[in-house]
Write a protein that holds these residues in place. Sequence first.
Motif, PDB file in Angstrom:
ATOM      1  N   ARG A   1     -33.754  35.244  47.668  1.00 11.75           N
ATOM      2  CA  ARG A   1     -33.094  35.558  46.403  1.00 11.75           C
ATOM      3  C   ARG A   1     -32.760  34.254  45.682  1.00 11.75           C
ATOM      4  O   ARG A   1     -32.620  33.205  46.325  1.00 11.75           O
ATOM      5  N   ILE A   2     -32.627  34.333  44.375  1.00 11.73           N
ATOM      6  CA  ILE A   2     -32.266  33.174  43.570  1.00 11.73           C
ATOM      7  C   ILE A   2     -31.001  33.498  42.794  1.00 11.73           C
ATOM      8  O   ILE A   2     -30.894  34.563  42.174  1.00 11.73           O
ATOM      9  N   TYR A   3     -30.039  32.571  42.842  1.00 12.85           N
ATOM     10  CA  TYR A   3     -28.746  32.766  42.198  1.00 12.85           C
ATOM     11  C   TYR A   3     -28.506  31.690  41.144  1.00 12.85           C
ATOM     12  O   TYR A   3     -29.076  30.595  41.208  1.00 12.85           O
ATOM     13  N   TYR A   4     -27.635  32.044  40.215  1.00 14.28           N
ATOM     14  CA  TYR A   4     -27.187  31.101  39.199  1.00 14.28           C
ATOM     15  C   TYR A   4     -25.713  30.821  39.463  1.00 14.28           C
ATOM     16  O   TYR A   4     -24.888  31.737  39.455  1.00 14.28           O
ATOM     17  N   VAL A   5     -25.377  29.563  39.736  1.00 13.62           N
ATOM     18  CA  VAL A   5     -24.000  29.181  40.048  1.00 13.62           C
ATOM     19  C   VAL A   5     -23.497  28.265  38.939  1.00 13.62           C
ATOM     20  O   VAL A   5     -24.077  27.213  38.686  1.00 13.62           O
ATOM     21  N   ARG A   6     -22.413  28.662  38.305  1.00 12.46           N
ATOM     22  CA  ARG A   6     -21.890  27.889  37.183  1.00 12.46           C
ATOM     23  C   ARG A   6     -21.163  26.637  37.661  1.00 12.46           C
ATOM     24  O   ARG A   6     -20.603  26.604  38.761  1.00 12.46           O
ATOM     25  N   SER A   7     -21.167  25.625  36.821  1.00  8.23           N
ATOM     26  CA  SER A   7     -20.604  24.321  37.195  1.00  8.23           C
ATOM     27  C   SER A   7     -19.125  24.407  37.519  1.00  8.23           C
ATOM     28  O   SER A   7     -18.643  23.690  38.404  1.00  8.23           O
ATOM     29  N   ASN A   8     -18.379  25.278  36.821  1.00  6.94           N
ATOM     30  CA  ASN A   8     -16.949  25.372  37.098  1.00  6.94           C
ATOM     31  C   ASN A   8     -16.677  25.916  38.497  1.00  6.94           C
ATOM     32  O   ASN A   8     -15.690  25.547  39.143  1.00  6.94           O
ATOM     33  N   GLU A   9     -17.580  26.784  39.012  1.00  7.78           N
ATOM     34  CA  GLU A   9     -17.426  27.295  40.374  1.00  7.78           C
ATOM     35  C   GLU A   9     -17.747  26.206  41.395  1.00  7.78           C
ATOM     36  O   GLU A   9     -17.091  26.108  42.437  1.00  7.78           O
ATOM     37  N   ILE A  10     -18.742  25.390  41.098  1.00 12.62           N
ATOM     38  CA  ILE A  10     -19.076  24.272  41.999  1.00 12.62           C
ATOM     39  C   ILE A  10     -17.911  23.296  42.058  1.00 12.62           C
ATOM     40  O   ILE A  10     -17.527  22.826  43.138  1.00 12.62           O
ATOM     41  N   ASP A  11     -17.332  22.980  40.914  1.00 14.56           N
ATOM     42  CA  ASP A  11     -16.190  22.066  40.862  1.00 14.56           C
ATOM     43  C   ASP A  11     -14.996  22.648  41.619  1.00 14.56           C
ATOM     44  O   ASP A  11     -14.267  21.914  42.304  1.00 14.56           O
ATOM     45  N   ARG A  12     -14.793  23.953  41.503  1.00 12.85           N
ATOM     46  CA  ARG A  12     -13.673  24.596  42.188  1.00 12.85           C
ATOM     47  C   ARG A  12     -13.848  24.522  43.705  1.00 12.85           C
ATOM     48  O   ARG A  12     -12.886  24.206  44.438  1.00 12.85           O
ATOM     49  N   ILE A  13     -15.052  24.803  44.179  1.00 14.07           N
ATOM     50  CA  ILE A  13     -15.316  24.721  45.617  1.00 14.07           C
ATOM     51  C   ILE A  13     -15.127  23.300  46.112  1.00 14.07           C
ATOM     52  O   ILE A  13     -14.537  23.060  47.175  1.00 14.07           O
ATOM     53  N   GLN A  14     -15.604  22.320  45.350  1.00 19.81           N
ATOM     54  CA  GLN A  14     -15.440  20.923  45.733  1.00 19.81           C
ATOM     55  C   GLN A  14     -13.964  20.546  45.794  1.00 19.81           C
ATOM     56  O   GLN A  14     -13.532  19.825  46.706  1.00 19.81           O
ATOM     57  N   SER A  15     -13.188  21.017  44.845  1.00 24.15           N
ATOM     58  CA  SER A  15     -11.755  20.721  44.842  1.00 24.15           C
ATOM     59  C   SER A  15     -11.059  21.324  46.053  1.00 24.15           C
ATOM     60  O   SER A  15     -10.208  20.685  46.679  1.00 24.15           O
ATOM     61  N   GLN A  16     -11.432  22.556  46.425  1.00 24.70           N
ATOM     62  CA  GLN A  16     -10.816  23.215  47.569  1.00 24.70           C
ATOM     63  C   GLN A  16     -11.222  22.580  48.897  1.00 24.70           C
ATOM     64  O   GLN A  16     -10.493  22.683  49.890  1.00 24.70           O
ATOM     65  N   ALA A  17     -12.380  21.909  48.915  1.00 24.34           N
ATOM     66  CA  ALA A  17     -12.851  21.266  50.144  1.00 24.34           C
ATOM     67  C   ALA A  17     -12.349  19.834  50.276  1.00 24.34           C
ATOM     68  O   ALA A  17     -12.540  19.205  51.320  1.00 24.34           O
ATOM     69  N   SER A  18     -11.710  19.300  49.235  1.00 22.56           N
ATOM     70  CA  SER A  18     -11.226  17.914  49.229  1.00 22.56           C
ATOM     71  C   SER A  18      -9.701  17.904  49.330  1.00 22.56           C
ATOM     72  O   SER A  18      -9.027  18.880  48.988  1.00 22.56           O
TER      73      SER A  18
END
Length: 394
Positions: free
Chosen positions: A166-183
């Motif tokens: 499957r192919i998904y579209y992930v928005r930049s704000n979600e990527i930034d949010r995940i990065q913030s929660q992992a840092s």
Amino acid sequence: MVAVLKKALAEALVSFYPFAGEIVQNRHGEPEILCNNRGVDFTYAYADVELKDVDLYRPHVSVDGKLVPVKMHGVLSVTQLKCGGLFIGCTFDHRAADAHSANMFLTAWAEIAQGNPITLLPSFRRSLFNPRRPPQPHKSLDKIYAPLLSMPPPPSADDHDHLTSRIYYVRSNEIDRIQSQASYNGTRRSKIESFSAFLWKSIAGAGASGDRSKTIKLGIVIDGRTRLSGKTTSLDCYFGNVLSIPYVEASVDELQTTSLKGVADIVHECVAAASTAEHFLALIDWVEMRRPKPAVVKVYCKDENDEAAIVVSSGQRFPVQKLDFGWGGPDFGSYHFPWGGETGYVMPMRSASGNGDWIVYMHLMKRHLDLVETRAPHVFRPFNSDCLNLACKP
């Protein structure tokens, strides 16, 4: 447009001649590239469909055997749509080249089509990877790689589940949010480390048997070019494979009870341990000492106690915005990796929009894909033409 593509392809293969050859076995039984100028099969087709009706969310329906040929290497296909748009699909043998090398070729192909010189000519200096004398392999590599014949047979297939794409579209704000929660506390994890940790932890909830002791393996593909490049030698233009795939494993219970920060720490330690020149030099020595016996990355060998095994490969350098063949840049680009093993494969790539959004190709068990969609629908949006807000155009 097709004539331009075909002519530029022939010129690009002059510099990237291994792609015009074949993989054969040498007298020791090892694979090697026979540069015999066999060429590349070029096919052209017309599809009586609109772009908006192409199901890119499920590439096993729309791509396999249609937009990309069934033959696994040495084929390029161009499919014209009813609206005039083009799909360009090509396959290559991973034993000949890694994604970095394929990116070099695609970029050069587009440059030639526009009448421009190739920016990055490929280098084939295999001597850069000669083993040390004496060889100095690390015992830690035995935890990552193994002789092919020593691995256990794969578990019996589950009739109720199977690997699918499957192919998904992930928005930049979600990527930034995940990065913030992992840092935390000034420790900033990379986006690919954060995303990998998020995916690893998300899949831990999919145990069909409910056995929380089962393990999930996570491998991360590391490109050794920047690690091995020195003050006098750059490997940016090296054509071939310069990869290592370290992996970690944890039980379903451990992943479910550990915070995203903690899981990201584990991923970071795995990546850091293999992101050194010494790791790749030791790997060269490890392989040399075992030739001509084939070896395999252990994460590719799923066993009975595994709930899942997944490899994440960063496609952030996929040059989708550079692939302008003379009539404008593409609206969509993705790698596709439907290999026949038991291990899943995930590759996040930058969207052609250039706004920081990602295109994420995922080849996993259906139940795992269904799970991540259910648990994180705001992150994993099924890809369709609305994601790009595009009109069908050449």
